[in-house]
Design an enzyme around this catalytic site. Structure first.
Site, PDB file in Angstrom:
ATOM      1  N   GLU A  36      -1.655  -5.267   8.598  1.00 41.22           N
ATOM      2  CA  GLU A  36      -0.810  -4.564   9.572  1.00 41.22           C
ATOM      3  C   GLU A  36      -1.369  -4.714  10.985  1.00 41.22           C
ATOM      4  OE1 GLU A  36      -0.037  -0.497   8.570  1.00 41.22           O
ATOM      5  OE2 GLU A  36       0.750  -1.006   6.588  1.00 41.22           O
TER       6      GLU A  36
ATOM      7  N   LYS B  73      -1.383  -9.215   2.906  1.00 36.27           N
ATOM      8  CA  LYS B  73      -0.643  -8.747   4.099  1.00 36.27           C
ATOM      9  C   LYS B  73      -1.548  -7.817   4.909  1.00 36.27           C
ATOM     10  CE  LYS B  73       2.960  -5.715   3.958  1.00 36.27           C
ATOM     11  NZ  LYS B  73       2.413  -4.614   4.765  1.00 36.27           N
TER      12      LYS B  73
ATOM     13  N   ASP C 256       0.849  -1.205   0.000  1.00 36.39           N
ATOM     14  CA  ASP C 256       0.000   0.000   0.000  1.00 36.39           C
ATOM     15  C   ASP C 256       0.883   1.253   0.000  1.00 36.39           C
ATOM     16  OD1 ASP C 256       0.813  -0.154   2.657  1.00 36.39           O
ATOM     17  OD2 ASP C 256      -1.185   0.185   3.498  1.00 36.39           O
ATOM     18  N   SER C 257       2.216   1.047   0.041  1.00 41.46           N
ATOM     19  CA  SER C 257       3.144   2.166  -0.183  1.00 41.46           C
ATOM     20  C   SER C 257       2.977   2.741  -1.584  1.00 41.46           C
ATOM     21  CB  SER C 257       4.598   1.704   0.017  1.00 41.46           C
ATOM     22  OG  SER C 257       4.860   0.541  -0.742  1.00 41.46           O
TER      23      SER C 257
ATOM     24  N   GLU D 186       9.030  -4.184  10.583  1.00 42.80           N
ATOM     25  CA  GLU D 186       9.488  -2.896  10.042  1.00 42.80           C
ATOM     26  C   GLU D 186       9.996  -2.000  11.168  1.00 42.80           C
ATOM     27  OE1 GLU D 186       6.823  -1.044   7.256  1.00 42.80           O
ATOM     28  OE2 GLU D 186       8.101   0.729   7.062  1.00 42.80           O
TER      29      GLU D 186
HETATM   30  O1  KIV Z   1       3.528  -1.097   1.744  1.00 37.31           O
HETATM   31  C1  KIV Z   1       4.688  -1.533   1.754  1.00 37.31           C
HETATM   32  O2  KIV Z   1       5.467  -1.320   0.822  1.00 37.31           O
HETATM   33  C2  KIV Z   1       5.101  -2.328   2.904  1.00 37.31           C
HETATM   34  C3  KIV Z   1       6.554  -2.689   3.002  1.00 37.31           C
HETATM   35  C4  KIV Z   1       7.336  -1.524   3.455  1.00 37.31           C
HETATM   36  C5  KIV Z   1       6.768  -3.868   3.854  1.00 37.31           C
HETATM   37  O3  KIV Z   1       4.315  -2.633   3.729  1.00 37.31           O
END
Ligand code: KIV
Length: 291
Positions: A121, A119, A51-52, A189
Site C-alpha cells: 500500500e 501487494k 489483509d482485509s 481504491e
Molecule cells: O485487503 C484487501 O482486500 C484489498 C482490496 C480491497 C484491494 O486490499
C-alpha cells in the site's frame, strides 16, 4: 487419446495482454480453501489474499493487527484451492516498512507459500523503493493507491483521496513511479473516476479498480462484501450479488428447529445394524442381563 481441456493458467504476462487487448481483468479476494476453489472455478483472473482478512474473517477492527503468520496461514489454505487464477498476497502492516531486507524476506516467504506476487500500500518514496527492491530480486509487486487502510491514521481517517486537484496530481505521480519501479499492476481504491481513468490511460500496466469507476482495466471486490457474508455494514461500492449471510442464518435456524422438534435426524442421516446382527446382541443381553 482425448485431450483434457484444462483452463489456461493466468500469468503476469496474460494479465498484461488483457490490458493490451482491452479485455477487463476480474479480481476478487479469498481467504480459505473452499472459497478459493469456488472463486477459482468461477473463472476469475486474479485472487488476492487481502489483509482485509483482518476485518472480514478475523474480526479485527482494522487491518493493523493482522500478522505475517496469520496472512501465511490463510495464503497456504487459499493456495491449496487455486489452480487457474493468478495468486497475490497482501503484505500486512509492518512487514515491509522497516527495511528493504525485511520486505524481501517477508515477500519471499509469501512466494514460498505459493503466492505469485505481493501487494503493497502507498506510493511515497520509501514504498516505491520497496517495490523496486522486490522487483529487482524477481518478486512481482502489485501497487495500491487511493484509500489505503494501512495509511488510515496518516490520512486522518477513512477519506477518499484525489478529490482535490493537488491530491489527484499526487496520485498520478505516484502511479507513474510505481510503474517505473516495476509494479505489474496497480489497485486504485476509492479514487475519483476521472483520476482513475487518467492513470489507466497513462500506464502500460493494468489498473484494478475498487470504487474507482468503470474505466479501470479490471475490478476487484472483497468476496464477503459482494456475497453478503459479512454481517452488517458493507461499503457503497461493493455491489451485493448474493445474500449468503441470510442463507446461513436460515439454514442454521431451520436445523435448530428440527433438532428441537425431533425432526432431524431421520433414517437417511444415521446408520443401523443389520437386523440379524442386532438380534445377536439383543439375545445376549437378554441372557446375561449385563455384559
Ligand atoms: O485487503 C484487501 O482486500 C484489498 C482490496 C480491497 C484491494 O486490499
Amino acid at each position: 487419446m482425448s485431450q483434457s481441456k484444462q483452463p489456461k493458467k493466468v500469468t503476469l504476462r496474460s494479465l498484461l495482454e488483457k490490458k493490451q487487448a482491452g479485455e477487463k481483468i476480474v479480481c476478487i479476494t479469498a481467504y480459505d480453501y473452499p472459497t478459493a476453489m469456488l472463486v477459482d472455478n468461477s473463472g476469475v483472473d486474479l485472487i488476492l489474499v487481502g489483509d482485509s482478512v483482518a476485518n472480514v474473517v478475523l474480526g479485527y477492527e482494522s487491518t493493523f493487527p493482522v500478522t505475517m503468520e496469520e496472512m501465511r496461514h490463510h495464503l497456504r489454505a487459499v493456495k491449496r484451492g487455486v489452480q487457474r487464477a493468478f495468486l497475490v498476497a497482501d503484505m500486512p502492516f509492518l512487514s515491509y516498512q522497516t527495511s528493504l531486507s525485511q520486505a524481501i524476506e517477508n515477500a519471499g516467504l509469501f512466494l514460498k507459500d505459493g503466492a505469485e506476487a505481493v501487494k503493497l500500500e502507498g506510493g511515497t518514496a520509501p514504498i516505491v523503493a520497496v517495490a523496486q527492491a522486490l522487483t529487482d530480486v524477481g518478486i512481482p509487486v502489485m501497487g495500491h493507491l487511493g484509500f489505503t487502510p494501512q495509511w488510515l491514521h496518516q490520512f486522518g481517517g477513512p477519506r477518499i483521496r484525489g478529490r482535490r486537484g493537488e491530491e489527484a496530481l499526487e496520485l498520478i505521480r505516484m502511479a507513474d513511479e510505481l510503474q517505473r519501479a516495476g509494479c505489474f499492476a496497480l489497485v486504485l481504491e476509492l479514487v475519483p473516476r476521472e483520476v482513475a481513468a487518467t492513470i489507466t490511460e497513462r500506464l502500460t500496466i493494468p489498473t484494478i479498480g475498487i470504487g474507482s469507476g468503470p474505466d479501470c482495466d479490471g475490478q476487484i471486490l472483497v468476496l464477503h462484501d459482494m456475497i453478503g457474508l459479512f454481517p452488517g455494514w458493507a461499503p457503497r461500492h461493493a455491489k451485493r450479488y448474493a445474500n449468503v449471510g441470510d442463507l446461513i442464518r436460515h439454514a442454521v435456524a431451520t436445523y435448530a428447529e428440527e433438532v428441537a422438534k425431533g425432526l432431524f435426524p431421520t433414517s437417511e442421516h444415521f446408520v443401523s445394524m443389520p437386523p440379524d446382527e442386532w438380534e445377536k446382541v439383543h439375545s445376549a443381553l437378554k441372557e446375561k442381563r449385563s455384559v
